[in-house]
Design a protein around this motif. Sequence first.
Motif, PDB file in Angstrom:
ATOM      1  N   UNK A 182      75.314  46.820 -23.125  1.00 21.82           N
ATOM      2  CA  UNK A 182      76.678  46.949 -23.639  1.00 21.82           C
ATOM      3  C   UNK A 182      76.728  47.864 -24.867  1.00 21.82           C
ATOM      4  N   UNK A 183      75.588  48.208 -25.432  1.00 22.07           N
ATOM      5  CA  UNK A 183      75.582  48.998 -26.665  1.00 22.07           C
ATOM      6  C   UNK A 183      76.248  50.361 -26.454  1.00 22.07           C
ATOM      7  N   UNK A 184      76.120  50.937 -25.262  1.00 25.58           N
ATOM      8  CA  UNK A 184      76.748  52.235 -25.011  1.00 25.58           C
ATOM      9  C   UNK A 184      78.271  52.126 -25.082  1.00 25.58           C
ATOM     10  N   UNK A 185      78.798  51.009 -24.586  1.00 21.22           N
ATOM     11  CA  UNK A 185      80.235  50.774 -24.671  1.00 21.22           C
ATOM     12  C   UNK A 185      80.665  50.566 -26.117  1.00 21.22           C
ATOM     13  N   UNK A 186      79.856  49.845 -26.875  1.00 19.88           N
ATOM     14  CA  UNK A 186      80.208  49.524 -28.254  1.00 19.88           C
ATOM     15  C   UNK A 186      80.197  50.760 -29.150  1.00 19.88           C
ATOM     16  N   UNK A 187      79.226  51.644 -28.931  1.00 17.49           N
ATOM     17  CA  UNK A 187      79.162  52.849 -29.757  1.00 17.49           C
ATOM     18  C   UNK A 187      80.327  53.778 -29.429  1.00 17.49           C
ATOM     19  N   UNK A 188      80.600  53.953 -28.130  1.00 18.07           N
ATOM     20  CA  UNK A 188      81.767  54.718 -27.676  1.00 18.07           C
ATOM     21  C   UNK A 188      81.804  56.124 -28.282  1.00 18.07           C
ATOM     22  N   UNK A 189      80.660  56.752 -28.397  1.00 19.12           N
ATOM     23  CA  UNK A 189      80.587  58.098 -28.960  1.00 19.12           C
ATOM     24  C   UNK A 189      79.553  58.886 -28.154  1.00 19.12           C
ATOM     25  N   UNK A 190      80.017  59.733 -27.275  1.00 16.81           N
ATOM     26  CA  UNK A 190      79.104  60.459 -26.388  1.00 16.81           C
ATOM     27  C   UNK A 190      78.141  61.366 -27.143  1.00 16.81           C
ATOM     28  N   UNK A 191      78.586  61.900 -28.271  1.00 15.45           N
ATOM     29  CA  UNK A 191      77.707  62.768 -29.042  1.00 15.45           C
ATOM     30  C   UNK A 191      76.491  62.001 -29.556  1.00 15.45           C
ATOM     31  N   UNK A 195      66.650  51.997 -20.408  1.00 14.39           N
ATOM     32  CA  UNK A 195      66.067  50.676 -20.670  1.00 14.39           C
ATOM     33  C   UNK A 195      65.568  50.533 -22.101  1.00 14.39           C
ATOM     34  N   UNK A 196      65.014  51.615 -22.655  1.00 14.72           N
ATOM     35  CA  UNK A 196      64.529  51.552 -24.031  1.00 14.72           C
ATOM     36  C   UNK A 196      65.688  51.381 -25.006  1.00 14.72           C
ATOM     37  N   UNK A 197      66.811  52.035 -24.715  1.00 17.30           N
ATOM     38  CA  UNK A 197      67.985  51.894 -25.563  1.00 17.30           C
ATOM     39  C   UNK A 197      68.431  50.438 -25.608  1.00 17.30           C
ATOM     40  N   UNK A 198      68.384  49.786 -24.466  1.00 16.21           N
ATOM     41  CA  UNK A 198      68.794  48.387 -24.418  1.00 16.21           C
ATOM     42  C   UNK A 198      67.896  47.512 -25.289  1.00 16.21           C
ATOM     43  N   UNK A 199      66.610  47.848 -25.341  1.00 19.52           N
ATOM     44  CA  UNK A 199      65.671  47.048 -26.118  1.00 19.52           C
ATOM     45  C   UNK A 199      65.911  47.192 -27.624  1.00 19.52           C
ATOM     46  N   UNK A 200      66.333  48.376 -28.030  1.00 16.60           N
ATOM     47  CA  UNK A 200      66.524  48.601 -29.470  1.00 16.60           C
ATOM     48  C   UNK A 200      68.008  48.565 -29.843  1.00 16.60           C
ATOM     49  N   UNK A 201      68.824  47.955 -29.013  1.00 15.08           N
ATOM     50  CA  UNK A 201      70.274  47.917 -29.252  1.00 15.08           C
ATOM     51  C   UNK A 201      70.642  47.393 -30.640  1.00 15.08           C
ATOM     52  N   UNK A 202      70.034  46.303 -31.131  1.00 14.75           N
ATOM     53  CA  UNK A 202      70.399  45.839 -32.469  1.00 14.75           C
ATOM     54  C   UNK A 202      70.113  46.879 -33.553  1.00 14.75           C
TER      55      UNK A 202
END
Length: 473
Positions: free
Chosen positions: A182-191, A203-210
Motif C-alpha cells: 500500500x506504500x505506493x498508494x500512500x506516497x502518491x508521487x510517481x516521481x 517486493x523490496x519496497x514493501x519490506x522497507x515501507x516504514x
Amino acid sequence: MPSKGVQVFTYIGVAGVSIELSVPKQTEVRNQVNQFWNGNFEVDAKNIDSFFNKTGRFTFKVKQNGNLITEQWIDVNAITGNASGGTMDSIASTPAVITGNGIIVTYGFYESGPGHNLLPSRHQCYIAVTPNYTDWMGKLAPPGSPQENKPFTRLVLPAAHDVGMNSMQSSELVLRKLGGAIVETMINDNRILSEITDAVSGPAIQLIAPNIIFSLAITQKDNLETMLRIGARYFEFRPAHCHKAIIPAQALPDRLYFQHSAIPGMAYEEFLRDVVTFLTKNPTEIIVVQLRWDGVPNECARPSDQEQRDYLNAALKLANGGIVAGNLDDLRRSTIAQLRRDKKRLIMLVNVDSLSTYTDAGNATLNGDSIVSAFPTVLTADNQRGKGFINIQLQATATNIPKAIVYSVLEAGTMTSCIMATKGICDSKTLPWCRDNVLRVCDLGNLVVLMNDFIDGATADVGVQLSRQRLAK
C-alpha cells in the motif's frame, strides 16, 4: 588514522546556561546568549585508547548555573562512521526536555553513515536551550498593558510545518493491516516512486515501507502539547479522509486525518481537542489554524463545510463557551485585547491567500543558501500588499532531491531522515536572517509566521523576540 566528524549547531536563549560538547580528547563549552554557533568535532581513532574497539562517545550536557539539566550521548565508530546506542539512537527518542525551572531543551541527531551523494558526510546535531514559552503572548502583551492594545498582526508566530506528521502511529496501523504494497498508494508521487523503483524491486519496497514513509513524511517529533510549550502558535492542517483504497480495510476509523499526500497522520479531532484544551488552560494565548489541501489526492475525500463545522464545534464544546472561533477579518482588524475580550483566541482560516517564501526549487536544498537568497526577493512591499499574512518557510525539502530520496530510503535507519539532515545547517542561516531582517522588510500590518520542521526553541525564540520588537513600534 580514521575518524568521523560530528557537526554541532547550538543556540542559547537563557542567561546562565552552558552547553558542554565533547568527543574523546576534545571538549568545548558554549555559553553565549542569542548566538547561532556551529562547530566540528572529530571522533578520531588515535584519541581512543582501546586497540580493538575504535568507538568514541559524542556527548552534550546542558547546565544552568552549574546544575545539570540534561545529558545526551551516542557512540560513534571512528572506522565505519556508524553511530548507535546511547540516548539519541532514534529520532523518536529525542523529544524536547521540559524542565521544572522554565527551560526547554530541543535537540536532534542525524546519522550520516559513511556519507552518500549530496547528503552531509558528518553526523549532525542541533541543540537549542530556550525559555518555556507556554504563555509567551501573555508575557509580551499582558492584560491591560499598552502592548495588548496593539494589532494582533504585529506578532511573529512560530509554526510547526506539517504538524500532523509527528509520529508513525497512523501509518503503522495501515501497513499492519494492508502490508507494504500500500506504500505506493500512500506516497502518491510517481516521481519519487520511480526514483525508488529504479534502485530496488517491488517486493523490496514493501519490506522497507516504514522507512520510506518515515524518511519522506515525518517532519515533527514532539506531541502537540509540547510544540505549544516550545512556542508554536500557527499550524497548517490538511484534514481529509483516508485514501479510498485504505478505508475498506478498516485499519483506521473513517475519520479526518492530517494527510501528507495520502499518508495519514494525526487525527483532526485530536488536534482540535488539544488546541482547545491548551487555550482553556492558558487564557492569554491565541492560536491560528489554516486548513489547506495542497498535495492531497482526490482519492482522499475532503470534508464538507458542514463536516468542518461539526469537528470544530465538538472541540469548542470542551471550552464551555470560553472560546469562539475567529476568522481572517478578526486576525487582520483586531487588537490582541479585542481577540481576548471576544473570546476569539482560536483563529480558523481556510485556504487564505498568504505570501509564502516557499518554492519547490528554492527549498529543495541541502545547505539553505537558496532559501536565504529568496527571502529578499519574495518579501517585497508589492508582494505583501493584499495578502492575508506572511509565511516565511525555513525548512528545506530535501525530499525533492532524487539522490537524497534514494539514500534516505534505501539505507534508512532510525536517525537517517533526509529532512533531519538539513535541519541544523539551514536553521543556522535562515534564523539569523529572520532575526536581522524581518523587522525591516515585513509590513507591521501583516502577521508574520516562521515555519519550520522539527519545531525548536531557536525558531520560537526568534519569533518571540521579533514580536517584542514589533509591539514596541
